[in-house]
Design a protein around this motif. Structure first.
Motif, PDB file in Angstrom:
ATOM      1  N   LEU A   1      36.105 -52.011 -13.939  1.00  0.00           N
ATOM      2  CA  LEU A   1      34.781 -52.537 -14.275  1.00  0.00           C
ATOM      3  C   LEU A   1      33.698 -52.013 -13.337  1.00  0.00           C
ATOM      4  N   PRO A   2      33.814 -52.170 -12.013  1.00  0.00           N
ATOM      5  CA  PRO A   2      32.784 -51.598 -11.137  1.00  0.00           C
ATOM      6  C   PRO A   2      32.838 -50.080 -11.099  1.00  0.00           C
ATOM      7  N   GLY A   3      34.048 -49.520 -11.261  1.00  0.00           N
ATOM      8  CA  GLY A   3      34.177 -48.071 -11.221  1.00  0.00           C
ATOM      9  C   GLY A   3      33.486 -47.390 -12.379  1.00  0.00           C
ATOM     10  N   LEU A   4      33.534 -48.005 -13.560  1.00  0.00           N
ATOM     11  CA  LEU A   4      32.873 -47.434 -14.734  1.00  0.00           C
ATOM     12  C   LEU A   4      31.368 -47.388 -14.525  1.00  0.00           C
ATOM     13  N   ARG A   5      30.810 -48.469 -14.028  1.00  0.00           N
ATOM     14  CA  ARG A   5      29.368 -48.494 -13.766  1.00  0.00           C
ATOM     15  C   ARG A   5      28.984 -47.426 -12.749  1.00  0.00           C
ATOM     16  N   THR A   6      29.755 -47.322 -11.680  1.00  0.00           N
ATOM     17  CA  THR A   6      29.469 -46.324 -10.650  1.00  0.00           C
ATOM     18  C   THR A   6      29.572 -44.909 -11.208  1.00  0.00           C
ATOM     19  N   SER A   7      30.560 -44.667 -12.040  1.00  0.00           N
ATOM     20  CA  SER A   7      30.744 -43.318 -12.578  1.00  0.00           C
ATOM     21  C   SER A   7      29.575 -42.908 -13.465  1.00  0.00           C
ATOM     22  N   LEU A   8      29.077 -43.828 -14.296  1.00  0.00           N
ATOM     23  CA  LEU A   8      27.950 -43.501 -15.163  1.00  0.00           C
ATOM     24  C   LEU A   8      26.660 -43.324 -14.369  1.00  0.00           C
ATOM     25  N   ILE A   9      26.502 -44.065 -13.294  1.00  0.00           N
ATOM     26  CA  ILE A   9      25.345 -43.861 -12.419  1.00  0.00           C
ATOM     27  C   ILE A   9      25.423 -42.488 -11.776  1.00  0.00           C
ATOM     28  N   ASP A  10      26.603 -42.102 -11.293  1.00  0.00           N
ATOM     29  CA  ASP A  10      26.782 -40.797 -10.655  1.00  0.00           C
ATOM     30  C   ASP A  10      26.446 -39.652 -11.613  1.00  0.00           C
ATOM     31  N   ILE A  11      26.726 -39.848 -12.883  1.00  0.00           N
ATOM     32  CA  ILE A  11      26.464 -38.796 -13.858  1.00  0.00           C
ATOM     33  C   ILE A  11      24.964 -38.568 -14.066  1.00  0.00           C
ATOM     34  N   LEU A  12      24.184 -39.629 -14.060  1.00  0.00           N
ATOM     35  CA  LEU A  12      22.784 -39.509 -14.454  1.00  0.00           C
ATOM     36  C   LEU A  12      21.780 -39.683 -13.309  1.00  0.00           C
ATOM     37  N   ILE A  13      22.228 -40.035 -12.125  1.00  0.00           N
ATOM     38  CA  ILE A  13      21.257 -40.314 -11.069  1.00  0.00           C
ATOM     39  C   ILE A  13      20.486 -39.051 -10.674  1.00  0.00           C
TER      40      ILE A  13
END
Length: 250
Positions: free
Chosen positions: A238-250
């Motif tokens: 759950l937290p990893g998915l959010r972090t991964s999507l942030i890393d992609i678009l930040i």
């Protein structure tokens, strides 16, 4: 300070004020509710065989979570207006409510997956269209998410329980080292930035997850074992998915 003021300060304001959401009080309560939820899930659905944690159950959970995390990430990155309705714990509440069809209409879980996939496919273009995409996190995401789907489809719950933490660890380290991002968890920020050793912190988390998974594998019964595997997986995913999507678009 009366009880209402304490509850407002530590549980309500961190959400509606968009401040650091987690403190020692709400972290303990959220963690307790998380564990209690899985205990209830075991006794109400798994122990009496009303629900089996199979491939469609896992895929429903993964796709549904992704559907809700995408708008949350849009808020984190400033692409949409902030709303406390998508912050913890309300975000997790919507995920739980939306997952109820899998629990109470279990025999239709396969068809529910098709509906969720259509929603996700329609949602993805709005998430990535016209926005800069970081290549390295994107490639890592494709690789890890593919492994995640494979482990879910083949129902390898033991490996999935460990992989959830690996998933979070990889993208959290990318966030810290490459984007210098801070967590919403104040204690985590202290451990990472004050002592400047995120590898040690995430290494200890991964070790603890591995220890619990191995103990579960060799000492617990099948039904309870699968529920603990699922809990360990989701705790990382759950937290990893959010972090991964942030890393992609930040």
């Amino acid at each position: 300070m009366n009880l209402y003021q304490i509850f407002y300060q530590y549980f309500i304001y961190p959400v509606i004020g968009y401040q650091y959401q987690y403190n020692i009080y709400n972290t303990f309560l959220y963690g307790l509710l998380f564990v209690v939820g899985f205990i209830l899930f075991y006794y109400l659905f798994v122990k009496n065989k009303k629900v089996i944690i199979d491939r469609y159950f896992l895929l429903d959970l993964i796709i549904l979570t992704t559907i809700f995390i995408i708008p949350r990430v849009n808020i984190d990155l400033g692409y949409t207006i902030k709303t406390y309705l998508l912050f913890t714990p309300l975000l997790e509440l919507w995920i739980l409510i939306s997952f109820l069809p899998v629990l109470f209409l279990y025999k239709y879980r396969k068809y529910y997956l098709y509906i969720l996939l259509v929603i996700l496919i329609l949602e993805i273009p709005f998430f990535i269209f016209g926005r800069p995409i970081n290549l390295l996190p994107s490639l890592i995401f494709i690789l890890l998410f593919s492994i995640l789907i494979y482990l879910s489809y083949t129902e390898k719950l033991f490996y999935l329980s460990i992989f959830g933490e690996i998933y979070e660890t990889i993208f959290s380290i990318i966030s810290v080292y490459y984007f210098n991002l801070q967590s919403e968890h104040q204690l985590l920020n202290i451990l990472i930035f004050q002592y400047n050793n995120p590898l040690l912190f995430y290494g200890l988390k991964l070790f603890l997850t591995l220890f619990i998974a191995l103990y579960t594998k060799y000492y617990l019964k099948d039904d309870l074992r699968n529920v603990i595997y699922l809990m360990l997986f989701y705790l990382g995913f759950l937290p990893g998915l959010r972090t991964s999507l942030i890393d992609i678009l930040i």
